[in-house]
Design an enzyme around this catalytic site. Sequence first.
Site, short mmCIF file in Angstrom:
data_model
loop_
_atom_site.label_atom_id
_atom_site.label_comp_id
_atom_site.label_asym_id
_atom_site.label_seq_id
_atom_site.Cartn_x
_atom_site.Cartn_y
_atom_site.Cartn_z
CG HIS A 17 46.65 53.11 97.98
ND1 HIS A 17 47.86 53.42 97.42
CD2 HIS A 17 45.85 52.84 97.15
CE1 HIS A 17 47.72 53.26 96.06
NE2 HIS A 17 46.31 52.74 95.94
CD GLU A 199 49.24 51.66 90.13
OE1 GLU A 199 48.48 52.56 89.84
OE2 GLU A 199 48.80 50.42 90.43
CG ASP A 277 45.83 49.37 94.93
OD1 ASP A 277 44.99 50.42 94.92
OD2 ASP A 277 46.61 49.19 93.87
N1 LIG Z 1 46.21 50.38 91.53
C1 LIG Z 1 45.35 51.36 91.02
N2 LIG Z 1 45.89 52.60 90.36
C2 LIG Z 1 45.24 53.34 89.82
N3 LIG Z 1 43.98 53.27 89.74
C3 LIG Z 1 43.20 52.50 90.49
N4 LIG Z 1 41.91 52.24 90.88
C4 LIG Z 1 41.88 50.97 91.41
N5 LIG Z 1 42.88 50.74 91.81
C5 LIG Z 1 43.69 51.47 91.26
ZN LIG Z 2 45.18 52.50 94.40
#
Ligand SMILES: Nc1ncnc2[nH]cnc12
Ligand SMILES: [Zn+2]
Length: 337
Positions: A17, A199, A277
């Site tokens: 990720h 999320e 991320d």
């Molecule tokens: N944490 C995240 N959640 C959703 N889209 C993203 N694009 C980049 N980082 C992201």
């Molecule tokens: Zn992400």
Amino acid sequence: MATSTARVAALPTAELHLHIEGTLEPEMVFELAARNNVGLPFQSVEDLREAYQFTSLQSFLDLYYECMAVLQTRDDFRTLGERYLERAYEQGVRHAEIFFDAQAHTARGLAAEDVLDGLLDALHTGARKGISGGLILSFLRDRPVPEALETLESLAHRAGDLLAVGLDSAEVGYPPELFTPVFARAKELGLRVVAHAGEEGPAAYVWEALDLLGAERIDHGIRSIEDPELIERLRRERIPLTLCPFSNVKLAVISSLAEHPILDLLDQGIMVTVNSDDPAYFGGYLADNMAGLTAAFPSLEESALERLARNSVDASFAGSERKAELHALIDEWASRP
Ligand SMILES: Nc1ncnc2[nH]cnc12
Ligand SMILES: [Zn+2]
């Protein structure tokens, strides 16, 4: 005893990720802005770094998309990818499945194939240095669905250069269901499927990602903890969650690392992995996240770190031979305390 940072950094892992645009460090923003003659609303690197105070996913995305304006050429994407892979390698990453936001670049007039080719150049460099990987074409859920479909069709002849499709950007109000036809087409093209869900959005989005998009992994999925039935399904079907602890704190999904449910999820037998991320924005790369967890949870044992690393390999889309090599690297780490 807490595992030392050096030992954590030596743990071989797969990063599953990672948004390549989220590895754009402030220094590189200024370097590319100068190279490409792009004006910036920030006076200095420090000025930009000071803007890294987020209150929500959207507050981060606003800056994330703004900084991307400096990425202009195939060569810029190659450099971006190579620098990420170098840093990731130093932090134990030996396999990386990398998201790219093609629409964020085509909307600015770039050719999707230049983005793809630059990133493939970087992956070739990485492969020579011992880090394998692939690319995940991620659709922006807050842009129109037909645009996602067009983007996919524009790269359909390059499907062999892609590993998977994903779904990211602003989550709440953009349920996975909207993208069902796009993901159906991606599967026809032979692509694997992942999706960000749960999320900021509700657990219901995780169900949709699984049932309607056919997601094989859920990116984040942290809000699954609110739904015991979903947790039971994730456990039973061994559906991986690609968790991003630093990201969750920086974007105020949780209030501190010590509140992160990762160890509870691990204890419940959920296949969780640790990822970075958008490391340039959230305070660290993969091993930094792992080290952060060891500091926040003094009871975190080496056996749990090893489990997280093995999960990352098992949850990856690497072939069986590469998976065996990666497990052998973890065996070596475990046998040399
Ligand atoms: N944490 C995240 N959640 C959703 N889209 C993203 N694009 C980049 N980082 C992201
Ligand atoms: Zn992400």
